[in-house]
Design a protein around this motif. Sequence first.
Motif, PDB file in Angstrom:
ATOM      1  N   ARG A 189       0.845  -1.189   0.000  1.00 27.66           N
ATOM      2  CA  ARG A 189       0.000   0.000   0.000  1.00 27.66           C
ATOM      3  C   ARG A 189       0.885   1.245   0.000  1.00 27.66           C
ATOM      4  O   ARG A 189       1.933   1.270   0.632  1.00 27.66           O
ATOM      5  N   VAL A 190       0.450   2.267  -0.719  1.00 31.56           N
ATOM      6  CA  VAL A 190       1.148   3.548  -0.755  1.00 31.56           C
ATOM      7  C   VAL A 190       0.163   4.634  -0.356  1.00 31.56           C
ATOM      8  O   VAL A 190      -0.962   4.692  -0.876  1.00 31.56           O
ATOM      9  N   ARG A 191       0.581   5.498   0.572  1.00 32.01           N
ATOM     10  CA  ARG A 191      -0.237   6.620   1.012  1.00 32.01           C
ATOM     11  C   ARG A 191       0.503   7.931   0.755  1.00 32.01           C
ATOM     12  O   ARG A 191       1.742   7.974   0.781  1.00 32.01           O
ATOM     13  N   SER A 192      -0.262   8.985   0.552  1.00 36.71           N
ATOM     14  CA  SER A 192       0.332  10.315   0.417  1.00 36.71           C
ATOM     15  C   SER A 192       0.744  10.821   1.790  1.00 36.71           C
ATOM     16  O   SER A 192       0.417  10.210   2.825  1.00 36.71           O
ATOM     17  N   GLY A 233       6.109  14.318  -4.778  1.00 36.51           N
ATOM     18  CA  GLY A 233       5.527  14.489  -3.452  1.00 36.51           C
ATOM     19  C   GLY A 233       6.135  13.520  -2.455  1.00 36.51           C
ATOM     20  O   GLY A 233       7.010  12.725  -2.784  1.00 36.51           O
ATOM     21  N   ARG A 234       5.660  13.593  -1.216  1.00 38.11           N
ATOM     22  CA  ARG A 234       6.120  12.700  -0.146  1.00 38.11           C
ATOM     23  C   ARG A 234       5.098  11.591   0.056  1.00 38.11           C
ATOM     24  O   ARG A 234       3.875  11.846   0.035  1.00 38.11           O
ATOM     25  N   TYR A 235       5.586  10.370   0.285  1.00 37.87           N
ATOM     26  CA  TYR A 235       4.711   9.213   0.403  1.00 37.87           C
ATOM     27  C   TYR A 235       5.204   8.276   1.502  1.00 37.87           C
ATOM     28  O   TYR A 235       6.348   8.360   1.954  1.00 37.87           O
ATOM     29  N   THR A 236       4.321   7.370   1.897  1.00 33.18           N
ATOM     30  CA  THR A 236       4.676   6.263   2.783  1.00 33.18           C
ATOM     31  C   THR A 236       4.311   4.969   2.063  1.00 33.18           C
ATOM     32  O   THR A 236       3.180   4.817   1.585  1.00 33.18           O
ATOM     33  N   ILE A 237       5.267   4.045   1.989  1.00 30.50           N
ATOM     34  CA  ILE A 237       5.009   2.737   1.387  1.00 30.50           C
ATOM     35  C   ILE A 237       4.939   1.708   2.508  1.00 30.50           C
ATOM     36  O   ILE A 237       5.758   1.720   3.433  1.00 30.50           O
ATOM     37  N   GLU A 238       3.943   0.829   2.444  1.00 26.35           N
ATOM     38  CA  GLU A 238       3.697  -0.146   3.501  1.00 26.35           C
ATOM     39  C   GLU A 238       3.629  -1.553   2.907  1.00 26.35           C
ATOM     40  O   GLU A 238       2.902  -1.792   1.944  1.00 26.35           O
ATOM     41  N   GLY A 239       4.400  -2.459   3.477  1.00 28.40           N
ATOM     42  CA  GLY A 239       4.310  -3.875   3.137  1.00 28.40           C
ATOM     43  C   GLY A 239       3.829  -4.632   4.364  1.00 28.40           C
ATOM     44  O   GLY A 239       4.330  -4.397   5.470  1.00 28.40           O
ATOM     45  N   PHE A 240       2.867  -5.544   4.207  1.00 35.75           N
ATOM     46  CA  PHE A 240       2.315  -6.223   5.377  1.00 35.75           C
ATOM     47  C   PHE A 240       1.628  -7.525   4.960  1.00 35.75           C
ATOM     48  O   PHE A 240       1.425  -7.796   3.765  1.00 35.75           O
ATOM     49  N   LEU A 241       1.264  -8.312   5.956  1.00 35.53           N
ATOM     50  CA  LEU A 241       0.502  -9.536   5.740  1.00 35.53           C
ATOM     51  C   LEU A 241      -0.923  -9.322   6.213  1.00 35.53           C
ATOM     52  O   LEU A 241      -1.171  -8.555   7.148  1.00 35.53           O
ATOM     53  N   MET A 281       3.689  -5.130   9.632  1.00 37.19           N
ATOM     54  CA  MET A 281       3.883  -4.043   8.673  1.00 37.19           C
ATOM     55  C   MET A 281       5.303  -3.487   8.745  1.00 37.19           C
ATOM     56  O   MET A 281       5.846  -3.246   9.819  1.00 37.19           O
ATOM     57  N   ASP A 282       5.887  -3.290   7.570  1.00 36.40           N
ATOM     58  CA  ASP A 282       7.162  -2.575   7.438  1.00 36.40           C
ATOM     59  C   ASP A 282       6.888  -1.393   6.518  1.00 36.40           C
ATOM     60  O   ASP A 282       6.410  -1.568   5.388  1.00 36.40           O
ATOM     61  N   ASP A 283       7.153  -0.175   7.001  1.00 38.26           N
ATOM     62  CA  ASP A 283       6.822   1.000   6.199  1.00 38.26           C
ATOM     63  C   ASP A 283       8.002   1.967   6.138  1.00 38.26           C
ATOM     64  O   ASP A 283       8.793   2.056   7.069  1.00 38.26           O
ATOM     65  N   HIS A 284       8.111   2.670   5.006  1.00 30.51           N
ATOM     66  CA  HIS A 284       9.163   3.640   4.793  1.00 30.51           C
ATOM     67  C   HIS A 284       8.569   4.926   4.222  1.00 30.51           C
ATOM     68  O   HIS A 284       7.705   4.884   3.332  1.00 30.51           O
ATOM     69  N   ASP A 285       9.058   6.057   4.692  1.00 29.90           N
ATOM     70  CA  ASP A 285       8.718   7.351   4.103  1.00 29.90           C
ATOM     71  C   ASP A 285       9.731   7.656   3.003  1.00 29.90           C
ATOM     72  O   ASP A 285      10.943   7.455   3.193  1.00 29.90           O
ATOM     73  N   PHE A 286       9.248   8.149   1.857  1.00 32.87           N
ATOM     74  CA  PHE A 286      10.145   8.466   0.750  1.00 32.87           C
ATOM     75  C   PHE A 286       9.579   9.639  -0.040  1.00 32.87           C
ATOM     76  O   PHE A 286       8.422  10.052   0.176  1.00 32.87           O
TER      77      PHE A 286
END
Length: 328
Positions: free
Chosen positions: A266-269, A301-309, A320-325
């Motif tokens: 999942r990617v969020r703004s 723009g700035r986003y957060t990417i989330e990987g999870f089960l 969940m493992d998430d990174h801001d980029f």
Amino acid sequence: MRPGQTPEERLREALRARADEVEPSPDALPRIRARTARTWHRTFRTAIGAVAAVATAIAIAVVAVQVNRGQPANQPAGNGAEQSKKPSLSATTTTISLPAYFTSNGRLYREFLTATALTDEGRIEAAVELSLQGKAKDPDYRSLWPGTVKVNRITISQAQVTVDLGGVGAKPDDPRLALQQLLYTVAAAATYTSIKHADGIRLLVDGKAEPRLWGAVDTGGVLRTGVLADLQGPVWVIEPDEGAVVGKTFTVYLAGVAFEGTVSLRVRSAGGALVDERTVQLSAGAPALGEARLQLTLPSGRYTIEGFLVSEKDSSEQWMDDHDFTVG
């Protein structure tokens, strides 16, 4: 995955196996460089017969330059041909990205961090210091070791690495995982040295053997990394990493140990709005380590990417493992 094999070694084997099968793509740069290097060497050997003296001088200069180039973040240490030889180290300090392990929610996670090191021992020491002192880019990652811990010395003898620590402090919340944080960091960093693989690790505390570290975990004799599936975070977002700046079209690189190899992405703004959500199929399911690469295109723009089960039982989101980029 063979017992004691690090993710770095497993990923390198996979890359070597696929090197001649994959067409050039955005993640093919390491292979292109390797092929270019081999072509250059063949041309260079041909030229030797005509200009032996000049070529010899050039070769010496080129080797000196190549030695001083560190490995880029999140990339294997080299191709198959380079793995078969031990690189020499120059008399100049080398800047390199090294793997270091941290913990989050009772599991291990890895980052690549920039360090400077002169020798094989220096590279392992730098990685261990980054790991144990908790110098992760991701604020969710931490070290289980006390802030007083320090590396007294690293020695290598016949591919066996000895780590001498000081200031180990009181027993942490999870001493077993703390030890594995150290062992995985040493094993991973060793793949970026001339020994390529640590054939066992020994631990000393202030120069002396410590049969039971903190009186809680056995540390006598030769130590090895534990079973990856029991220790690694089930989902890793490897790229983009924390704080990365990427182009509008970029590669997402996921790895994990997941049932049937199914991971959610999942990617969020920056404001939290949903931008992209999908299910990703990894290359292998648990207990093996699976991988997946895909491309996304987003506006600046700035986003957060989330990987999870997603739990099969109650559909809850887990691990969940998430990174801001930032997309430039």
